[in-house]
Design an enzyme around this catalytic site. Structure first.
Site, PDB file in Angstrom:
ATOM      1  N   SER A 123      34.231  39.363  77.504  1.00 41.80           N
ATOM      2  CA  SER A 123      33.534  38.123  77.234  1.00 41.80           C
ATOM      3  C   SER A 123      32.796  37.629  78.486  1.00 41.80           C
ATOM      4  O   SER A 123      32.007  38.383  79.059  1.00 41.80           O
ATOM      5  CB  SER A 123      34.541  37.092  76.729  1.00 41.80           C
ATOM      6  OG  SER A 123      33.893  35.971  76.208  1.00 41.80           O
TER       7      SER A 123
ATOM      8  N   ARG B 253      37.450  22.634  72.636  1.00 40.70           N
ATOM      9  CA  ARG B 253      38.317  23.803  72.526  1.00 40.70           C
ATOM     10  C   ARG B 253      38.503  24.240  71.074  1.00 40.70           C
ATOM     11  O   ARG B 253      38.551  25.436  70.785  1.00 40.70           O
ATOM     12  CB  ARG B 253      39.683  23.489  73.152  1.00 40.70           C
ATOM     13  CG  ARG B 253      40.661  24.633  73.107  1.00 40.70           C
ATOM     14  CD  ARG B 253      40.108  25.871  73.788  1.00 40.70           C
ATOM     15  NE  ARG B 253      41.120  26.881  74.010  1.00 40.70           N
ATOM     16  CZ  ARG B 253      40.888  28.039  74.614  1.00 40.70           C
ATOM     17  NH1 ARG B 253      39.679  28.316  75.050  1.00 40.70           N
ATOM     18  NH2 ARG B 253      41.848  28.914  74.790  1.00 40.70           N
TER      19      ARG B 253
ATOM     20  N   HIS C 296      36.587  37.713  68.186  1.00 41.48           N
ATOM     21  CA  HIS C 296      36.273  37.848  69.610  1.00 41.48           C
ATOM     22  C   HIS C 296      37.541  38.041  70.442  1.00 41.48           C
ATOM     23  O   HIS C 296      37.518  38.726  71.461  1.00 41.48           O
ATOM     24  CB  HIS C 296      35.513  36.594  70.049  1.00 41.48           C
ATOM     25  CG  HIS C 296      35.048  36.634  71.463  1.00 41.48           C
ATOM     26  ND1 HIS C 296      34.235  37.639  71.952  1.00 41.48           N
ATOM     27  CD2 HIS C 296      35.282  35.810  72.515  1.00 41.48           C
ATOM     28  CE1 HIS C 296      33.992  37.418  73.234  1.00 41.48           C
ATOM     29  NE2 HIS C 296      34.617  36.326  73.606  1.00 41.48           N
ATOM     30  N   ASP C 297      38.633  37.441  70.001  1.00 39.46           N
ATOM     31  CA  ASP C 297      39.901  37.553  70.737  1.00 39.46           C
ATOM     32  C   ASP C 297      40.480  38.970  70.745  1.00 39.46           C
ATOM     33  O   ASP C 297      41.482  39.217  71.411  1.00 39.46           O
ATOM     34  CB  ASP C 297      40.949  36.612  70.127  1.00 39.46           C
ATOM     35  CG  ASP C 297      40.970  35.264  70.822  1.00 39.46           C
ATOM     36  OD1 ASP C 297      40.321  35.130  71.873  1.00 39.46           O
ATOM     37  OD2 ASP C 297      41.639  34.351  70.301  1.00 39.46           O
TER      38      ASP C 297
ATOM     39  N   ASP D 223      34.057  40.554  65.631  1.00 37.65           N
ATOM     40  CA  ASP D 223      33.622  39.589  66.655  1.00 37.65           C
ATOM     41  C   ASP D 223      32.233  39.070  66.288  1.00 37.65           C
ATOM     42  O   ASP D 223      31.260  39.804  66.341  1.00 37.65           O
ATOM     43  CB  ASP D 223      33.595  40.297  68.021  1.00 37.65           C
ATOM     44  CG  ASP D 223      33.216  39.362  69.160  1.00 37.65           C
ATOM     45  OD1 ASP D 223      32.848  38.198  68.900  1.00 37.65           O
ATOM     46  OD2 ASP D 223      33.295  39.807  70.321  1.00 37.65           O
TER      47      ASP D 223
END
Lengths: 199, 380
Positions: free
Chosen positions: B156, B225, B353-354, B320
């Site tokens: 990332s 967040r 994405h994680d 992602d």
């Protein structure tokens, strides 16, 4: 001689088509044996493409550059004539649109090397013509209902396709086991290896 | 030497402070005194050739591996990837991980004290870029006596820094590992960052960044967040994890106390984040990501990548949607075109994405194969 040796024989024959220090794209590169041979013996700048994650790992372990991609999508992101050689080794018969891929290959490569099993090989003819069943042998080891091979062709079929696509056959090596076949290639060769280019 | 496969135990953070003006920012300004928090794992070999720099993502820190304080406590963010016998094998490599410039985990950032005013910087902190983060790491690497890194790796925002390392300091990088990253944020990526910053700006406690010593802009940062967290997951992973389940009730009460599990999860993530992250760091680092654009080099992206000499491994993850596969391919195709040693794979994974923080086994095999493989650098 075992199958492994026959394979390395055909790899050595393919390698003869490839000029030293050239840029090579190997489509369906598998574990990268051919690319590794070309890198070591010809000093090529090689790159593989394969769809399987395990194959990607195998290639990376050999220090080869490899791209995980699907050949069915063609080579749209590859510029024209960006490789000296584009290789399709033992993969043509597994492709859904082989004519489309061939056109893409001659667009991207100055020259193209294609290696495929000749369905017109004598034993196949006997198994189908006399035995009346789809051929299953060392060359074609799968049952018809469980095979990755969906587009078999004979040597003559392929020549006709090339003609209709405007592809010139520059050179040919016809192989059976570890022998080169000079006469009666249509019948006695189980592997056909061709060097092609756009007309 | 025994090559045991076991976890790293307790590790200690370390700090180094660089004198005023050690760092020249991309904006042209010079930076004041600069402290960097970092951790190292494994042993530097005699010819100092086995160092790997790990670069954390947006909200990460220097604590990549091992535990803090006691075994089992607070494992590092890449605990499963770094250690004896793991993909980043500490039996073989000397691993360095530092908190980035502008962060809030020990390295100088907006919450640090400005020596000129004796107050926290707040928005007086200079605007920083990915290149500035990389140059800060370079100070650390050179301080550790390393002139060439065996590899630089990150996902990332970390991947952006890896790319900048390879382009800006080609003589210092042998191999580069870029996970779930991009050469430039898309409009969608820029948009999400903008919403995050706006959530913070709109919190009355933010006070133009001057909230230290007072009430923190908790709500703003928490909402930022939450938005970020949605972009890190995927439709599939959220469906699997939460579905439409309610948190506390069996049936709808038709009032606003009905909370879906996903709602409660986001609240929890937001609250947890506020405890450890600084709102101004969020603003500065998200802006640094926005500015990053490899295509802005002379000659565009090919011009930038043409400067590199290292071997590259790029991985993307099928689900992602924040840094989608096409963005990795936008780096890989030009690399292939100009003849760079690059390998690419898209791992099929449901975690969005994680994934690069979760797909340890599969990406681990690819990474360790890549690290072990021979690479002869391009002649420049």
């Amino acid at each position: 001689m075992n199958e492994q040796n026959f394979q390395s024989f055909s790899y050595e024959e393919i390698a003869k088509f490839v000029e030293p220090k050239s840029r090579v794209l190997d489509l369906g590169c598998g574990e990268g044996e051919l690319l590794e041979l070309l890198t070591k013996t010809k000093g090529v700048n090689g790159r593989g493409v394969d769809i399987e994650e395990t194959m990607i790992v195998a290639c990376i372990s050999k220090g080869l550059s490899v791209f995980q991609g699907n050949l069915e999508e063609g080579l749209k992101d590859y510029p024209d004539k960006s490789y000296d050689f584009v290789i399709l080794n033992q993969t043509l018969q597994m492709i859904h649109k082989p004519a489309f891929l061939l056109k893409e290959m001659v667009r991207v490569g100055k020259r193209v090397v294609v290696n495929f099993p000749n369905f017109g090989y004598l034993i196949n003819r006997i198994q189908l013509g006399i035995g009346g069943t789809m051929p299953v042998n060392k060359n074609i080891p799968y049952q018809w209902f469980d095979t990755p091979n969906i587009h078999f062709c004979t040597r003559r079929d392929f020549f006709q396709l090339c003609k209709s696509l405007g592809i010139r056959i520059v050179d040919e090596i016809a192989i059976h086991k570890n022998r080169k076949i000079k006469l009666g290639k249509d019948i006695f060769a189980s592997q056909i290896c061709l060097l092609l280019e756009e007309i | 030497m025994s090559h045991a496969f076991h976890d790293l135990s307790v590790v200690q953070p370390q700090w180094v402070t660089f004198a005023q003006s050690s760092l020249l920012l991309e904006s042209g300004k010079t930076f004041g005194t600069l402290t960097v928090q970092y951790e190292t794992y494994g042993t530097l070999n005699e010819d100092r050739s086995n160092a790997i720099l790990l670069v954390h993502a947006f909200s990460g820190d220097a604590h990549a591996a091992g535990y803090h304080d006691k075994p089992g406590n607070n494992p590092g963010w890449w605990f499963e990837m770094v250690g004896p016998g793991k993909a980043f094998d500490t039996n073989q490599f000397f691993i360095i991980s530092s908190n980035c410039l502008g962060g809030c985990m020990g390295t100088t950032g907006p919450s640090s004290k400005n020596s000129e005013t004796d107050k926290p910087f707040g928005m007086e902190f200079p605007v920083i870029t990915i290149k500035d983060l990389v140059n800060t790491q370079r100070l650390l690497v050179e301080y550790l006596g390393i002139s060439k890194l065996f590899a630089v790796a990150g996902g990332s925002m970390g991947g952006m820094q890896v790319l900048d390392w390879a382009v800006s300091h080609p003589h210092m990088v042998h191999k580069a590992i870029v996970l779930a990253s991009t050469g430039r944020l898309s409009a969608q990526g820029l948009a999400f960052n903008a919403v995050g910053r706006n959530a913070i700006y709109s919190d009355p406690h933010w006070k133009n960044g001057d909230y230290y010593g007072g009430v923190y802009p908790r709500n703003g940062l928490s909402i930022a967040r939450m938005i970020g967290h949605i972009t890190y997951l995927s439709d599939e992973s959220m469906a699997l994890k939460f579905g439409r389940k309610l948190q506390e009730r069996e049936a709808y009460g038709y009032d606003f106390d009905d909370r879906f599990q996903v709602e409660s999860y986001l609240n929890y993530q937001g609250d947890k984040f506020v405890e450890r992250f600084d709102a101004n760091s969020y603003i500065y680092l998200s802006k640094a990501m926005d500015y990053f654009d490899l295509a802005s080099y002379p000659g565009g992206i090919e011009g930038a990548l043409g400067r590199t000499t290292c071997a590259f491994l790029l991985l993307s993850y099928s689900s992602d949607w924040l840094f989608p596969t096409y963005q990795s391919k936008e780096l890989v195709y030009p690399m292939m075109k100009i003849g760079k040693n690059v390998s690419f794979a898209e791992l099929s994974s449901p975690y969005g994405h994680d994934s690069f923080l979760l797909e340890h086994q599969r990406q681990g095999i690819l990474i360790s194969s890549f690290l072990q493989a021979p690479h002869r650098e391009d002649q420049e």
